[in-house]
Structures are given as C-alpha cells and as structure tokens.
Design an enzyme around this catalytic site. Sequence first.
Site, PDB file in Angstrom:
ATOM      1  N   GLY A   1     139.416 -39.630 127.442  1.00  0.00           N
ATOM      2  CA  GLY A   1     140.307 -38.681 126.780  1.00  0.00           C
ATOM      3  C   GLY A   1     141.760 -39.085 126.989  1.00  0.00           C
TER       4      GLY A   1
ATOM      5  N   GLU B   1     142.829 -68.706 120.108  1.00  0.00           N
ATOM      6  CA  GLU B   1     141.790 -69.771 120.149  1.00  0.00           C
ATOM      7  C   GLU B   1     140.843 -69.641 118.968  1.00  0.00           C
ATOM      8  OE1 GLU B   1     142.965 -71.512 122.136  1.00  0.00           O
ATOM      9  OE2 GLU B   1     143.645 -70.395 123.887  1.00  0.00           O
TER      10      GLU B   1
ATOM     11  N   SER C   1     138.609 -64.204 114.715  1.00  0.00           N
ATOM     12  CA  SER C   1     137.202 -63.889 114.416  1.00  0.00           C
ATOM     13  C   SER C   1     136.790 -64.492 113.066  1.00  0.00           C
ATOM     14  CB  SER C   1     136.994 -62.376 114.382  1.00  0.00           C
ATOM     15  OG  SER C   1     137.026 -61.854 115.691  1.00  0.00           O
TER      16      SER C   1
HETATM   17  C1  LIG Z   1     149.289 -63.948 122.857  1.00  0.00           C
HETATM   18  C2  LIG Z   1     149.005 -65.231 122.150  1.00  0.00           C
HETATM   19  C3  LIG Z   1     148.934 -66.417 122.875  1.00  0.00           C
HETATM   20  C4  LIG Z   1     148.698 -67.631 122.216  1.00  0.00           C
HETATM   21  N1  LIG Z   1     148.685 -68.796 122.945  1.00  0.00           N
HETATM   22  C5  LIG Z   1     148.685 -69.980 122.274  1.00  0.00           C
HETATM   23  C6  LIG Z   1     148.876 -71.216 122.970  1.00  0.00           C
HETATM   24  O1  LIG Z   1     148.960 -71.244 124.205  1.00  0.00           O
HETATM   25  N2  LIG Z   1     148.944 -72.355 122.257  1.00  0.00           N
HETATM   26  C7  LIG Z   1     148.826 -72.372 120.895  1.00  0.00           C
HETATM   27  O2  LIG Z   1     148.905 -73.446 120.308  1.00  0.00           O
HETATM   28  N3  LIG Z   1     148.629 -71.225 120.195  1.00  0.00           N
HETATM   29  C8  LIG Z   1     148.566 -70.045 120.851  1.00  0.00           C
HETATM   30  N4  LIG Z   1     148.397 -68.867 120.151  1.00  0.00           N
HETATM   31  C9  LIG Z   1     148.272 -68.908 118.712  1.00  0.00           C
HETATM   32  C10 LIG Z   1     146.915 -68.472 118.180  1.00  0.00           C
HETATM   33  O3  LIG Z   1     145.954 -69.466 118.444  1.00  0.00           O
HETATM   34  C11 LIG Z   1     147.085 -68.158 116.680  1.00  0.00           C
HETATM   35  O4  LIG Z   1     147.833 -66.961 116.600  1.00  0.00           O
HETATM   36  C12 LIG Z   1     145.770 -68.015 115.966  1.00  0.00           C
HETATM   37  O5  LIG Z   1     145.098 -69.257 115.908  1.00  0.00           O
HETATM   38  C13 LIG Z   1     145.948 -67.487 114.539  1.00  0.00           C
HETATM   39  O6  LIG Z   1     146.969 -68.142 113.876  1.00  0.00           O
HETATM   40  P1  LIG Z   1     148.113 -67.285 113.149  1.00  0.00           P
HETATM   41  O7  LIG Z   1     148.619 -66.279 114.117  1.00  0.00           O
HETATM   42  O8  LIG Z   1     149.116 -68.206 112.557  1.00  0.00           O
HETATM   43  O9  LIG Z   1     147.377 -66.507 112.003  1.00  0.00           O
HETATM   44  P2  LIG Z   1     147.022 -67.070 110.556  1.00  0.00           P
HETATM   45  O10 LIG Z   1     146.328 -68.368 110.635  1.00  0.00           O
HETATM   46  O11 LIG Z   1     148.232 -66.994 109.693  1.00  0.00           O
HETATM   47  O12 LIG Z   1     145.974 -65.988 110.069  1.00  0.00           O
HETATM   48  C14 LIG Z   1     146.374 -64.680 109.644  1.00  0.00           C
HETATM   49  C15 LIG Z   1     145.084 -63.950 109.229  1.00  0.00           C
HETATM   50  O13 LIG Z   1     144.446 -64.655 108.162  1.00  0.00           O
HETATM   51  C16 LIG Z   1     143.113 -64.966 108.546  1.00  0.00           C
HETATM   52  N5  LIG Z   1     142.724 -66.239 107.967  1.00  0.00           N
HETATM   53  C17 LIG Z   1     143.366 -67.427 108.021  1.00  0.00           C
HETATM   54  N6  LIG Z   1     142.676 -68.371 107.359  1.00  0.00           N
HETATM   55  C18 LIG Z   1     141.552 -67.765 106.892  1.00  0.00           C
HETATM   56  C19 LIG Z   1     140.439 -68.207 106.142  1.00  0.00           C
HETATM   57  N7  LIG Z   1     140.317 -69.461 105.748  1.00  0.00           N
HETATM   58  N8  LIG Z   1     139.483 -67.303 105.833  1.00  0.00           N
HETATM   59  C20 LIG Z   1     139.586 -66.016 106.252  1.00  0.00           C
HETATM   60  N9  LIG Z   1     140.619 -65.543 106.957  1.00  0.00           N
HETATM   61  C21 LIG Z   1     141.601 -66.399 107.280  1.00  0.00           C
HETATM   62  C22 LIG Z   1     143.131 -64.992 110.056  1.00  0.00           C
HETATM   63  O14 LIG Z   1     141.822 -64.804 110.592  1.00  0.00           O
HETATM   64  C23 LIG Z   1     144.067 -63.855 110.359  1.00  0.00           C
HETATM   65  O15 LIG Z   1     143.365 -62.645 110.266  1.00  0.00           O
HETATM   66  C24 LIG Z   1     148.546 -67.637 120.805  1.00  0.00           C
HETATM   67  C25 LIG Z   1     148.599 -66.430 120.093  1.00  0.00           C
HETATM   68  C26 LIG Z   1     148.823 -65.241 120.745  1.00  0.00           C
HETATM   69  C27 LIG Z   1     148.900 -63.966 119.935  1.00  0.00           C
END
Ligand SMILES: Cc1cc2nc3c(=O)[nH]c(=O)nc-3n(C[C@H](O)[C@H](O)[C@H](O)COP(=O)(O)OP(=O)(O)OC[C@H]3O[C@@H](n4cnc5c(N)ncnc54)[C@H](O)[C@@H]3O)c2cc1C
Length: 393
Positions: free
Chosen positions: A339, A363, A366
């Site tokens: 709650g 990494e 989903s």
């Molecule tokens: C707290 C934090 C720590 C991190 N640490 C690191 C790190 O140490 N080193 C590093 O290199 N990166 C790091 N990242 C980056 C992280 O790996 C990326 O944020 C992640 O891979 C997603 O990339 P993006 O944020 O650019 O989203 P985008 O790739 O722009 O995606 C945006 C949305 O579109 C969806 N999407 C994209 N392509 C498709 C597709 N083909 N089909 C369906 N859906 C799709 C995604 O699932 C998401 O919902 C970190 C991120 C966070 C938030």
Amino acid sequence: MDLTLPPEDLAWKARAKAFAEGILFPHELELETAGKLPRATKDALRAAVVEHGFNGVNHAREVGGQGCTQMQQTLINEELGKATGALWAVVWHPAVPLKHGSAEQIRDYLTPSCLGRRRACVAVTEPDTGSDTSLVKTTARRHGDRYVIDGEKWFVTSGDEADYVIVHALVDGDPALPTLFLVDRDAPGVSIKREPKFTHTYVFGHPELLFERVEVGADRVLGGVGQGLELTKDWFVEARLQIAANCLGAAIRAFELANDWAGRRVQFGAAIRRHQAIEFMLADMAVEIMAAKSMIYRVAWEIDQGIERKIAHARASVIKLHASEMAGRVLDKAVQIFGGRGYMRENPVERLNRDVRVDRIWEGTSEIQRMIIGGQLGKRGTELFTGWYQPPA
Ligand SMILES: Cc1cc2nc3c(=O)[nH]c(=O)nc-3n(C[C@H](O)[C@H](O)[C@H](O)COP(=O)(O)OP(=O)(O)OC[C@H]3O[C@@H](n4cnc5c(N)ncnc54)[C@H](O)[C@@H]3O)c2cc1C
C-alpha cells in the site's frame, strides 16, 4: 535427474548472501538519501570485495579472478541483486572481452581490474546509436601506427568511476571495421560532457563521455581490428546472464518482504493475506519466481556443460527477457501489497521497483531480446526452445 547444487556452489551463495546483507544493505539508505556514497565508503567497499573474495568472479584465477563457474556466478549475482541502489555494482566484473586481450593488455588491464586496482566501463551507445549498434559514429582514424578517436558515448555506466573505457569505434569510419579500444580516462581529449539523473539511484553514474582527438597506439586495440561487434556480443551475453540473476534476487527479496508484511498487516479484521486478492498476488509471485529460477539455473548449468556459443546467446536473451519482465511484475505486486508504505523510498520494495525498470532497457531492450529469439527461431526452429540440452557423453 540430479538437480542438487554442489557444496562449493552453495558455499558461494551463502557467502554472497552474507556479503549482500552484512556489507551492502547497510549502505542502502545512505545512498538513497544522499544520491551517492562518499569516496571513503566506496573505497571501503572496494576493499571488502577483495577481502571477501568476490573480485573478478567472472575471470580465471591465472589472471587474478576467482575462476567461478557460470552457476556460481549466477548464485552470487542472485544474492547481490537483492541490494538496492545497484549496490551489486560495487562487486566488479571486468568486461568479458578483456579475455581476448594481448599478454600486455591482460597484464595492464585485465589482471589489475580483477584485483580491484583498475576499473573499466564499456561505451557502445551514442546519441544516434542505441539498439542498432551498426549506427555507431565514433571513429578511430589511423595515423601511422596510431589511432585518433572522435565521438560521443552515452549512458556509460561507471564512466565516472572507471579509470579506463572500452570504446566501440569504427576504424577510419568503415562500418565493416567495428573495433574495441582501451582508452584511459585521463587521456587528453576524454571528458565527461554531462551526468544526467535517472529513475533509479545507482551507486555510480552513467555519464555522457566525449572523445576529442584522443590518441592511442595500436597496442590499445582489443582483440583485433574489425572484431568489435563480435566482442561486444560476448559482453552483452555475459551482462544479460548477470541481469537475469540480479532480477531474480530483487524479485525474491521483494516477495519475502511482501509475504511477511501480508501476514502482519491487519485490515478489516484479518491479516491482509487472508483477503484472497492479496493471497493470489502472493501466489502469482511465487509461481513467477519459481519459473524464472528454474530457467536461469538451467541455462547457467548448460553453459557450464559447454553449450554452443550461439545457443548460449539465444538462451541469454530468453532469460534476460523473462527475468526482467518477471521482476517488473513481481515488484509491482509487492508495492501494491505494501500500500502507501510501498511508495516510500525507505522501503526496499519501492527502491527495487525503480531499480528493475532499467533491466527491460539496458543490454538490449525487451523488444531486441524478442528479435534475437525470433531470429533464432527462424534459423534453428522451435527445438532450440522446446528441446532439452544433452551434454556429449
Ligand atoms: C541506466 C543505463 C545504463 C546504461 N549503461 C550503458 C553502458 O554502460 N554502455 C553502453 O554502451 N550503453 C549503456 N546503456 C544504453 C542501453 O544499452 C540503451 O539505452 C539500450 O540499448 C536501448 O537503446 P536506446 O536507449 O537508444 O533506445 P532505442 O534503440 O532508440 O529504442 C527505443 C525504443 O524502440 C524500440 N526498438 C528499437 N528498435 C526496434 C526494433 N527493431 N523493433 C522493435 N522495437 C525497437 C526499443 O526496444 C525501445 O523500446 C545504458 C542505458 C541506461 C538507461
């Protein structure tokens, strides 16, 4: 079928539990309230990691690590994952691509990292490069026997704490030559552009790093020119296995707390667990955790049996996807059972609820895990997911 865990694995689990509860938990509230830990505390935690033998659990003893099996690492990460504020991150796991370093790189980077004298961060993501790593723009231009790196990296976890960065860059801007470079944080041209705030409280930062005409020698190429994507994949697989185990731990802690609370909190004349709405939530949490644990332990065991790398890659996506989404569902229920108290930051459940959200994003989101699983399904068929791995006799 023998599913028992050997005594040495159970001993690792017990030690990790004691470490999480005795060394990490006491810093949770301080971290949450202040947003960061003082330098002296971080140094003390670093010393405790070595003292308790958790340094470099993912690397061989010959290079300074603990030589743990994948199952042992899973058990450790499960226990550490119970800590809020990502305090599990104080237990360093030098990035797995470092295994592919030259003898000098192992001496100068991997071994000191296992021993806790150095710390790495990994920089792949950029402003225009997220899920699609082929869009990397950071370049490493060849100048004689040296490289000049230019680019901007985002979300670099521990980028504020690390003393070197594993940078994913394109040699001469050629998309066919993705390459990893070992870049010292204090090298001229490396700077922190911004340190944004995030949903979770995290023991270290996730800064944006700038690389402006950063010069490195050819001896800083990790694993060969053009090998960047393959090595980064290894890093993703390892990180996904770790995330799955951390999520399992977070869900278990929340479940235990919620279950305990449901027995003590009385409303309408009965402990709230006697109201079936709450009882069913607890039942669903139990089922979710049991299913996730079964999958995660199974995959760890398979990897220890030497399952093919590509299958391990697919399996890592399955458990990362399942465990992170499971943790989200379990944490959401735990908050509901508490709650209003579930919405207070002093409650570990509230903090874990924020902590596990990123596990569906970093990494590989989903959606990206589903793409990997779907791709493997197309290539290898349903048996990859419905079958049972038999180690060679
Ligand atoms: C707290 C934090 C720590 C991190 N640490 C690191 C790190 O140490 N080193 C590093 O290199 N990166 C790091 N990242 C980056 C992280 O790996 C990326 O944020 C992640 O891979 C997603 O990339 P993006 O944020 O650019 O989203 P985008 O790739 O722009 O995606 C945006 C949305 O579109 C969806 N999407 C994209 N392509 C498709 C597709 N083909 N089909 C369906 N859906 C799709 C995604 O699932 C998401 O919902 C970190 C991120 C966070 C938030």
